[in-house]
Design a protein around this motif. Structure first.
Motif, PDB file in Angstrom:
ATOM      1  N   LEU A 126       0.838  -1.176  -0.128  1.00 46.36           N
ATOM      2  CA  LEU A 126      -0.120  -0.085  -0.097  1.00 46.36           C
ATOM      3  C   LEU A 126       0.892   1.381  -0.078  1.00 46.36           C
ATOM      4  O   LEU A 126       1.955   1.274   0.669  1.00 46.36           O
ATOM      5  N   PHE A 127       0.603   2.014  -0.804  1.00 43.89           N
ATOM      6  CA  PHE A 127       1.547   2.983  -1.330  1.00 43.89           C
ATOM      7  C   PHE A 127       0.808   4.604  -0.998  1.00 43.89           C
ATOM      8  O   PHE A 127      -0.100   4.858  -1.667  1.00 43.89           O
ATOM      9  N   LYS A 128       1.015   5.265  -0.116  1.00 43.69           N
ATOM     10  CA  LYS A 128       0.234   6.493   0.220  1.00 43.69           C
ATOM     11  C   LYS A 128       1.379   7.682  -0.295  1.00 43.69           C
ATOM     12  O   LYS A 128       2.493   7.959   0.306  1.00 43.69           O
ATOM     13  N   VAL A 129       0.936   8.559  -1.268  1.00 41.64           N
ATOM     14  CA  VAL A 129       1.788   9.341  -1.823  1.00 41.64           C
ATOM     15  C   VAL A 129       1.116  10.771  -2.140  1.00 41.64           C
ATOM     16  O   VAL A 129      -0.289  10.908  -2.108  1.00 41.64           O
ATOM     17  N   GLU A 170      17.030  10.789  -0.361  1.00 39.11           N
ATOM     18  CA  GLU A 170      17.163   9.257  -0.129  1.00 39.11           C
ATOM     19  C   GLU A 170      16.269   8.620   0.652  1.00 39.11           C
ATOM     20  O   GLU A 170      16.087   7.433   0.790  1.00 39.11           O
ATOM     21  N   ASN A 171      14.895   9.448   1.217  1.00 36.99           N
ATOM     22  CA  ASN A 171      13.764   8.877   1.926  1.00 36.99           C
ATOM     23  C   ASN A 171      12.540   9.031   1.187  1.00 36.99           C
ATOM     24  O   ASN A 171      11.664   8.241   1.539  1.00 36.99           O
ATOM     25  N   LEU A 172      12.878   9.299  -0.118  1.00 39.54           N
ATOM     26  CA  LEU A 172      11.649   9.258  -1.216  1.00 39.54           C
ATOM     27  C   LEU A 172      11.638   8.113  -2.339  1.00 39.54           C
ATOM     28  O   LEU A 172      12.733   7.628  -2.477  1.00 39.54           O
ATOM     29  N   GLN A 173      10.545   7.787  -2.780  1.00 39.45           N
ATOM     30  CA  GLN A 173      10.347   6.951  -3.790  1.00 39.45           C
ATOM     31  C   GLN A 173       9.242   7.522  -4.639  1.00 39.45           C
ATOM     32  O   GLN A 173       8.471   8.005  -4.352  1.00 39.45           O
ATOM     33  N   ALA A 192       3.684  10.127  -8.784  1.00 41.01           N
ATOM     34  CA  ALA A 192       3.621  10.346  -7.284  1.00 41.01           C
ATOM     35  C   ALA A 192       4.842  10.018  -6.552  1.00 41.01           C
ATOM     36  O   ALA A 192       5.636   9.395  -7.135  1.00 41.01           O
ATOM     37  N   ILE A 193       5.113  10.814  -5.439  1.00 39.00           N
ATOM     38  CA  ILE A 193       6.107  10.712  -4.514  1.00 39.00           C
ATOM     39  C   ILE A 193       5.647  10.386  -3.328  1.00 39.00           C
ATOM     40  O   ILE A 193       4.633  10.932  -2.708  1.00 39.00           O
ATOM     41  N   GLY A 194       6.286   9.451  -2.580  1.00 38.22           N
ATOM     42  CA  GLY A 194       5.833   9.057  -1.520  1.00 38.22           C
ATOM     43  C   GLY A 194       7.263   8.554  -0.506  1.00 38.22           C
ATOM     44  O   GLY A 194       8.543   8.703  -1.135  1.00 38.22           O
ATOM     45  N   LEU A 195       7.051   8.396   0.939  1.00 40.49           N
ATOM     46  CA  LEU A 195       8.158   7.932   1.437  1.00 40.49           C
ATOM     47  C   LEU A 195       8.576   6.628   1.470  1.00 40.49           C
ATOM     48  O   LEU A 195       7.492   5.650   1.202  1.00 40.49           O
ATOM     49  N   LYS A 196       9.802   6.254   1.493  1.00 41.75           N
ATOM     50  CA  LYS A 196      10.383   4.654   1.391  1.00 41.75           C
ATOM     51  C   LYS A 196       9.812   3.761   2.560  1.00 41.75           C
ATOM     52  O   LYS A 196       9.354   2.999   2.610  1.00 41.75           O
ATOM     53  N   ILE A 197       9.558   4.592   3.898  1.00 43.45           N
ATOM     54  CA  ILE A 197       9.152   4.305   5.271  1.00 43.45           C
ATOM     55  C   ILE A 197       8.074   5.262   5.928  1.00 43.45           C
ATOM     56  O   ILE A 197       8.457   6.251   5.870  1.00 43.45           O
ATOM     57  N   GLY A 198       6.965   4.450   5.702  1.00 42.02           N
ATOM     58  CA  GLY A 198       5.999   5.545   6.450  1.00 42.02           C
ATOM     59  C   GLY A 198       5.074   5.991   5.367  1.00 42.02           C
ATOM     60  O   GLY A 198       5.326   5.638   4.231  1.00 42.02           O
ATOM     61  N   ASP A 199       4.186   6.899   5.808  1.00 45.23           N
ATOM     62  CA  ASP A 199       3.302   7.881   4.937  1.00 45.23           C
ATOM     63  C   ASP A 199       3.647   9.252   4.756  1.00 45.23           C
ATOM     64  O   ASP A 199       3.951   9.932   5.807  1.00 45.23           O
TER      65      ASP A 199
END
Length: 116
Positions: free
Chosen positions: A2-5, A35-38, A52-59
């Motif tokens: 699940l990716f929240k972006v 380096e925290n983003l994907q 879209a851009i989101g965090l590698k870890i967390g929302d």
């Protein structure tokens, strides 16, 4: 997965997405650190892409899209960010993608996971 972006629509005309998505990355990296983003490319439609851009870890804060992505069967390519166009030229030789997930490092490396 699940990716929240935070998702935005971009034009693909004249390969301008390399500039406009790059600016989106720059803006988000200032807030969260590169380096925290994907980044997620999805839903290509004619001359536009949803990215879209989101965090590698967390929302990520104030996300505007929650998307379920496959957990398996991703292909992975690693290289130099300066060669991003050439990397994508090679990936697209074998057909369109359903999803792509990009990560970048401060040292100029990139990783692209893609799913057909």
């Amino acid at each position: 997965m699940l990716f929240k972006v935070i998702s935005i629509e971009f034009s693909l005309r004249n390969e301008d997405q390399y500039n406009t998505i790059g600016a989106f990355w720059d803006e988000m990296a200032l807030l969260y650190g590169l380096e925290n983003l994907q980044g997620l490319g999805y839903k290509w439609a004619g001359d536009k892409i949803f990215y879209a851009i989101g965090l590698k870890i967390g929302d990520i804060k104030n996300y505007n899209l929650c998307i379920e992505l496959p957990d398996a069967n991703w292909s992975i390519v690693e290289g130099e960010t300066e060669n991003l166009r050439e990397i994508y030229d090679e990936i697209y030789k074998f057909g369109a993608l359903k999803y792509e997930i990009e990560t970048f490092s401060e040292s100029g490396k990139c990783q692209i996971k893609y799913y057909r």
